[in-house]
Design an enzyme around this catalytic site. Structure first.
Site, short mmCIF file in Angstrom:
data_model
loop_
_atom_site.label_atom_id
_atom_site.label_comp_id
_atom_site.label_asym_id
_atom_site.label_seq_id
_atom_site.Cartn_x
_atom_site.Cartn_y
_atom_site.Cartn_z
N GLU A 296 83.71 10.76 46.89
CA GLU A 296 84.05 11.41 48.15
C GLU A 296 85.55 11.39 48.42
O GLU A 296 86.36 11.55 47.51
CB GLU A 296 83.23 10.80 49.29
CG GLU A 296 81.71 10.93 49.05
CD GLU A 296 80.89 10.63 50.27
OE1 GLU A 296 79.98 9.77 50.20
OE2 GLU A 296 81.13 11.26 51.31
N ASP B 181 74.39 15.20 57.11
CA ASP B 181 74.98 14.19 56.24
C ASP B 181 75.15 12.90 57.05
O ASP B 181 74.94 12.87 58.26
CB ASP B 181 76.31 14.71 55.67
CG ASP B 181 76.70 14.02 54.39
OD1 ASP B 181 77.43 14.60 53.58
OD2 ASP B 181 76.23 12.87 54.17
C1 GLC Z 1 77.39 10.86 51.78
C2 GLC Z 1 77.52 12.20 51.08
C3 GLC Z 1 76.20 12.86 50.78
C4 GLC Z 1 75.13 11.82 50.54
C5 GLC Z 1 74.93 11.03 51.83
C6 GLC Z 1 73.90 9.90 51.65
O1 GLC Z 1 78.37 10.74 52.77
O2 GLC Z 1 78.36 13.16 51.70
O3 GLC Z 1 76.40 13.70 49.64
O4 GLC Z 1 73.91 12.45 50.18
O5 GLC Z 1 76.14 10.48 52.32
O6 GLC Z 1 74.39 8.94 50.77
#
Ligand code: GLC
Length: 655
Positions: free
Chosen positions: A515, A316
């Site tokens: 988030e 991530d």
């Molecule tokens: C974010 C999320 C993830 C996402 C990534 C790219 O922090 O946790 O679900 O795909 O970053 O945007």
């Protein structure tokens, strides 16, 4: 299967992890007690031979380049060429020229430039571009946007989920991209978690079924011509493993037993991998104190070993930096644990240099590097990147009329209808006659952002209505329906009216978030601001029949709001097709019922604001259980509920 005791011991397979967590016992995992999966793609000796040849001709610099994904907000095509980067992404707030409203053609042109920078010369295979298409191609103004996953979980319609994946993939392809960071397959158990709405359900069987349906829609069915063809994209079940079990804290610690981790949290991956998912995203969260980005036992021994996953595991957004001893620019531990690609939005250059040095020093064994590169290239070859022409020359690319096409929006509107859950309907107030005078009020009545939630045009979902060219607010949908039957609909910001309405529809709920921004300490809805409740009560006190339409990313404690309404609809985060709400609330002009409620709760609805008990398998009785949902035939009577926290909790203890 009874697992071995999930003692906090250090087994041989995990000894390496202990070095990374000195003084902390690494929780033991028993891969032999996890399901052994049969990957749906048969072995392909020709493909593997091609990989052998590619690897044999790659320098360490090229190999390391394939392991790094950079964000378009910080990397240029020239950088991609210089370092041979394997992938780019647009994070929730990234877009061409940093313009959230950039035209689809700009996305396609930029995709061409990154493609051109990753072919020819000593380039290995073209770059992949990943995007968070989590409820449609949701970064693109005008693209079809669907209800968020928690609403889809209420539909109990897996074929609809597959169709949504199919439409999403096609619209992603129109703009030249080839990888969707979805579906989230979290099994959310504590609605205080800000990403609850990205989960389909608290029920692992439902998540497993929907994960398979969504992956099939996005990628196509393995073994068919459609699999990863020009109308489909790579899928990414996420976030592995256990993101939905962290007691409401985003990126927190999942303290579940290994049995619960296997039987609850892993369910979605069993469905997704069975459907041929080619990439998996690691979770920021921890399991029993060990960050998933560094958990070799789960990333490698379980996911790649026991589950037989032969695609790529991507980290991530700087998730590797959270490991002990790591930073955004240096993390051998994540690669050694099993990450095959690092999402390094900004620090990709330094990360490349440091990772190369770690390969040369042996901190990252060459065998691990080669395995990671092999996985990245295997996915690229399966996606046909070796045969691809530039994005804008591919089928469907540039067919911008497909973005938000009427047929696609009709599916989104169907999803809205099927996602609605009726929790109360006193004296059969619903369905309403369209030949009525309807007052529509509440701050969610005319706000596309509020009805869509996060991950919509921008990360937190805060764009104004103008950013949505095709959208219909919930009020607009009601007005269109009522006006067509010569009724009247009035939008009132504060619930005041000149002519008494026959009914008031109050649309209220959570403001958009994404988030950790959505983490809350209590399940009580809006504890610090009770203006919505006051509005409901004021209309109720005037003897105006009140229909509450509640917009939320999760079940919340709304006893007082339920008491103040005659009918109460859980609408979740329906997205821009607000007309789907009116479709269900109103009869047709001839008095028939075109659409009844069919939604069933994907998550238990809380009886009190207290968080659910740990793993709440034997926890308190919810107010409305998983699977609850009224239809028009049901008696929608609901006795008055306790409204004070003390009484609610007291009532709780009596159970
Ligand atoms: C974010 C999320 C993830 C996402 C990534 C790219 O922090 O946790 O679900 O795909 O970053 O945007």
């Amino acid at each position: 299967m009874a697992l071995g005791s999930s003692c906090l011991g250090i087994g041989p397979a995990q000894a390496g992890d202990a070095r990374k967590y000195p003084g902390k016992a690494v929780p033991r995992v028993h891969p032999q007690d996890w399901p052994r999966l049969q990957p749906p793609l048969p072995a392909d000796p020709d493909l593997e031979r091609r990989l052998d040849v590619l690897l044999a001709h790659m320098t360490p610099e090229q190999k390391v380049g394939q392991l790094i994904q950079a964000d378009i907000g910080s990397v240029t095509p020239a950088d991609v060429r210089q370092l041979g980067l394997g992938s780019v992404l647009n994070g929730g707030n990234s877009s061409p020229r940093d313009d959230k409203l950039a035209a689809p053609g700009e996305w396609l042109a930029l995709a061409d430039r990154f493609y051109a920078a990753s072919v020819g010369g000593d380039a290995v295979l073209p770059v992949l571009w990943g995007t968070d298409a989590v409820h449609g191609h949701n970064n693109i103004p005008g693209a079809t946007i669907f209800p968020h996953n928690i609403g889809l979980g209420a539909t109990r319609d897996p074929e609809l989920i597959r169709r949504i994946g199919e439409i999403t993939a096609l619209e992603v392809r129109v703009t030249g991209l080839d990888w969707a960071f979805s579906p989230t397959v979290a099994v959310a158990r504590d609605a205080r978690w800000g990403r609850t709405y990205e989960s389909y359900s608290e029920n692992p069987a439902l998540v497993r079924e929907y994960a398979a349906a969504m992956v099939t829609g996005l990628q196509g069915m393995p073994g068919t011509q459609q699999f990863l063809d020009a109308a489909h994209v790579l899928a990414t079940p996420k976030h592995f493993l256990g993101d939905g079990g962290t007691r409401g804290k985003d990126q927190g610690d999942n303290r579940s037993t290994e049995t619960a981790l296997r039987d609850l949290d892993a369910a979605g991956y069993i469905g997704a991998l069975g459907a041929g998912a080619q990439t998996v995203m690691a979770s920021y969260s921890s399991w029993r104190g060990v960050k998933m980005h560094g958990n070799r036992a789960l990333l490698t021994d379980v996911l790649k070993g026991r589950f037989g996953f032969d695609g790529l595991v991507i980290g991530d957004w700087n998730g590797h930096a959270q490991l002990p001893g790591c930073t955004a620019v240096s993390c051998a531990a994540a690669v050694n644990a099993g990450l095959d690609m690092l999402m390094a939005p900004d620090d990709w250059r330094e990360l490349h240099a440091n990772t190369l040095a770690q390969v040369r020093s042996g901190a990252i064994p060459m065998s691990r590097l080669d395995d990671a590169v092999r996985r990245v290239l295997r996915v690229k070859l399966r996606a046909g990147l070796d045969r691809e022409v530039r994005p804008s020359s591919r089928p469907f690319a540039g067919q911008f009329e497909l973005l938000g096409a009427p047929a696609h929006r009709a599916v989104a509107r169907q999803a809205v209808r099927e996602s609605l859950v009726l929790l109360k309907n006193r004296a059969h107030l619903l369905p309403l006659s369209p030949h009525s005078r309807v007052l529509v009020t509440g701050d969610g009545a005319d706000s596309i952002a509020k009805q869509s939630g996060g991950w919509t045009i921008n990360w937190q979902g805060t764009e104004p209505n103008q950013a949505f060219p095709h959208a219909e607010t919930i009020y607009a949908g009601i007005a269109r329906c009522v006006t067509a039957a010569h009724g009247a609909a009035e939008l009132s910001a504060n619930g005041e009216f000149h002519t008494r309405p026959d009914v008031a529809i109050v649309v209220f709920g959570e403001n958009p978030y994404a988030e950790y921004e959505g983490d809350v300490p209590t399940l009580e809805y809006s504890p610090a601001d009770k203006r919505d409740l006051a509005l409901l009560r004021r209309l109720h006190s005037l003897d105006v029949p009140v229909v509450a339409v509640f917009l939320s990313g999760r079940p919340l404690w709304v006893n007082a709001e339920l008491n103040a309404a005659d009918s109460f609809v859980a609408a979740w985060l329906p997205g821009p097709e607000g007309g789907g709400i009116a479709d269900v609330l109103f009869r047709a002009p001839n008095g028939t019922v075109p659409y009844d409620f069919r939604g069933k709760l994907p998550m238990s609805w809380p009886r009190s604001p207290k968080p659910p008990a740990v793993d709440d398998v034997a926890g308190e009785q919810p107010l409305f259980p998983f699977g609850y949902g009224l239809t028009y035939a049901d008696d929608g009577y609901l006795a008055t509920l306790p409204e004070t926290l003390a009484r609610a909790s007291a009532r709780l203890t009596r159970h």
